[in-house]
Design a protein around this motif. Sequence first.
Motif, PDB file in Angstrom:
ATOM      1  N   GLY A 146      14.603 -19.459   1.249  1.00  0.00           N
ATOM      2  CA  GLY A 146      15.942 -18.939   2.291  1.00  0.00           C
ATOM      3  C   GLY A 146      15.935 -17.416   2.501  1.00  0.00           C
ATOM      4  N   ALA A 147      15.173 -16.631   1.663  1.00  0.00           N
ATOM      5  CA  ALA A 147      15.637 -15.300   1.644  1.00  0.00           C
ATOM      6  C   ALA A 147      14.816 -14.646   3.011  1.00  0.00           C
ATOM      7  N   GLU A 148      15.502 -13.300   3.161  1.00  0.00           N
ATOM      8  CA  GLU A 148      14.644 -12.315   4.048  1.00  0.00           C
ATOM      9  C   GLU A 148      13.956 -11.376   3.350  1.00  0.00           C
ATOM     10  N   VAL A 149      12.468 -11.630   3.369  1.00  0.00           N
ATOM     11  CA  VAL A 149      11.654 -10.803   2.662  1.00  0.00           C
ATOM     12  C   VAL A 149      10.776  -9.748   3.153  1.00  0.00           C
ATOM     13  N   TYR A 150      11.024  -8.361   2.744  1.00  0.00           N
ATOM     14  CA  TYR A 150      10.420  -7.343   3.502  1.00  0.00           C
ATOM     15  C   TYR A 150       9.198  -6.904   2.368  1.00  0.00           C
ATOM     16  N   VAL A 151       7.841  -7.287   2.960  1.00  0.00           N
ATOM     17  CA  VAL A 151       6.629  -7.084   2.034  1.00  0.00           C
ATOM     18  C   VAL A 151       6.106  -5.974   2.302  1.00  0.00           C
ATOM     19  N   SER A 152       5.443  -5.123   1.473  1.00  0.00           N
ATOM     20  CA  SER A 152       4.543  -4.088   1.668  1.00  0.00           C
ATOM     21  C   SER A 152       3.088  -4.345   0.931  1.00  0.00           C
ATOM     22  N   ALA A 153       2.254  -3.852   1.573  1.00  0.00           N
ATOM     23  CA  ALA A 153       0.812  -3.744   0.845  1.00  0.00           C
ATOM     24  C   ALA A 153       0.067  -2.378   1.321  1.00  0.00           C
ATOM     25  N   ARG A 154      -0.991  -2.130   0.755  1.00  0.00           N
ATOM     26  CA  ARG A 154      -1.550  -0.896   0.967  1.00  0.00           C
ATOM     27  C   ARG A 154      -1.643  -0.741   2.279  1.00  0.00           C
ATOM     28  N   THR A 155      -2.072  -1.653   3.407  1.00  0.00           N
ATOM     29  CA  THR A 155      -2.422  -1.397   4.653  1.00  0.00           C
ATOM     30  C   THR A 155      -1.511  -2.474   5.204  1.00  0.00           C
ATOM     31  N   LEU A 156      -1.005  -2.373   6.431  1.00  0.00           N
ATOM     32  CA  LEU A 156      -0.116  -3.146   7.452  1.00  0.00           C
ATOM     33  C   LEU A 156      -1.022  -4.342   7.442  1.00  0.00           C
ATOM     34  N   ALA A 157      -2.124  -4.452   7.602  1.00  0.00           N
ATOM     35  CA  ALA A 157      -2.682  -5.595   8.116  1.00  0.00           C
ATOM     36  C   ALA A 157      -2.952  -6.606   6.808  1.00  0.00           C
ATOM     37  N   ALA A 158      -3.028  -6.072   5.617  1.00  0.00           N
ATOM     38  CA  ALA A 158      -2.944  -6.744   4.563  1.00  0.00           C
ATOM     39  C   ALA A 158      -1.765  -7.764   4.385  1.00  0.00           C
ATOM     40  N   ALA A 159      -0.440  -6.776   4.590  1.00  0.00           N
ATOM     41  CA  ALA A 159       0.873  -7.254   4.624  1.00  0.00           C
ATOM     42  C   ALA A 159       1.018  -8.352   5.699  1.00  0.00           C
ATOM     43  N   GLU A 160       0.525  -8.038   6.936  1.00  0.00           N
ATOM     44  CA  GLU A 160       0.645  -9.202   7.918  1.00  0.00           C
ATOM     45  C   GLU A 160      -0.273 -10.355   7.670  1.00  0.00           C
TER      46      GLU A 160
ATOM     47  N   LEU B 263       1.688   3.015  -2.343  1.00  0.00           N
ATOM     48  CA  LEU B 263       2.588   3.613  -3.485  1.00  0.00           C
ATOM     49  C   LEU B 263       2.028   4.804  -4.077  1.00  0.00           C
ATOM     50  N   SER B 264       0.758   5.332  -3.773  1.00  0.00           N
ATOM     51  CA  SER B 264       0.497   6.573  -4.376  1.00  0.00           C
ATOM     52  C   SER B 264       0.931   7.742  -3.577  1.00  0.00           C
ATOM     53  N   ARG B 265       1.478   7.232  -2.425  1.00  0.00           N
ATOM     54  CA  ARG B 265       1.785   8.315  -1.311  1.00  0.00           C
ATOM     55  C   ARG B 265       3.326   8.369  -1.061  1.00  0.00           C
ATOM     56  N   ALA B 266       3.940   9.399  -1.558  1.00  0.00           N
ATOM     57  CA  ALA B 266       5.286   9.542  -1.365  1.00  0.00           C
ATOM     58  C   ALA B 266       5.925   9.405   0.076  1.00  0.00           C
ATOM     59  N   GLY B 267       5.176  10.008   0.880  1.00  0.00           N
ATOM     60  CA  GLY B 267       5.745   9.919   2.219  1.00  0.00           C
ATOM     61  C   GLY B 267       5.716   8.482   3.067  1.00  0.00           C
TER      62      GLY B 267
END
Length: 242
Positions: free
Chosen positions: A29-43, A64-68
Amino acid sequence: MKFDNLRVVVTGASRHFGRGLAVGFAHLGAEVYVSARTLAAAEQTRADVVGAARDRIHAFGCDLSRAGEIRNFARQVLERTDRVDLLVNNGARWLDGTALDDASDEQIMETIESTAGGTVLMVKHFLPLLRSSNRPDIVNMVSVCGTAGEDNSRAHEAFYAAKSAQAGFADILSRRLGPSGVRVFSLYPPDFSTSDPKFSEWEGTPRDPDNKLTTQALFECIVYAVEQPRDFFIRSFHFEPR
């Protein structure tokens, strides 16, 4: 649902344990905000979710190796929600090899930056959203490699260095954020079965005493810790290797 309206951020969510966390929390039931190195992988993680839970997963690209990119990820999440209840620092660059010169300088730096530096910056930039929650928790997926004296993993020395730094950060973070109500949990698993919720072995993975620790068991540890009342606090989970 158990975690209806819980806001969860998961890094490294493109495969294996990270994807398991994303799918698991969305189905609870959670709202989940996921990240991956590329947007395509997260999608792709979002696309793998079945039913209404898919609408509760929101995908972002973040190296995650890029601060920006970490700063941009936090800004994008802020545009969608006014709080984060749970931050799971799962993303890390795996590096194997038993000799220091097995890896290039670039691989070594990326491993340390994404794992240690990435965890520090994720907490820094998501802390304002966590402080807006009435139940803020941070979970760090460290590794047995962050445990003093451990030498049984096939991981490269740079991965050991990165995980040791992450463990040290998690420890001081727990002490300093605890009084403000932000709980910090850390998991130190050995090598574990990486069954994936996308495939049939997710349900069929053996969970007998002689088998490896499972993805499901680690997810259940996190769920257990997060569910507890605010006066209940476990700083770390350590696991016996099999």
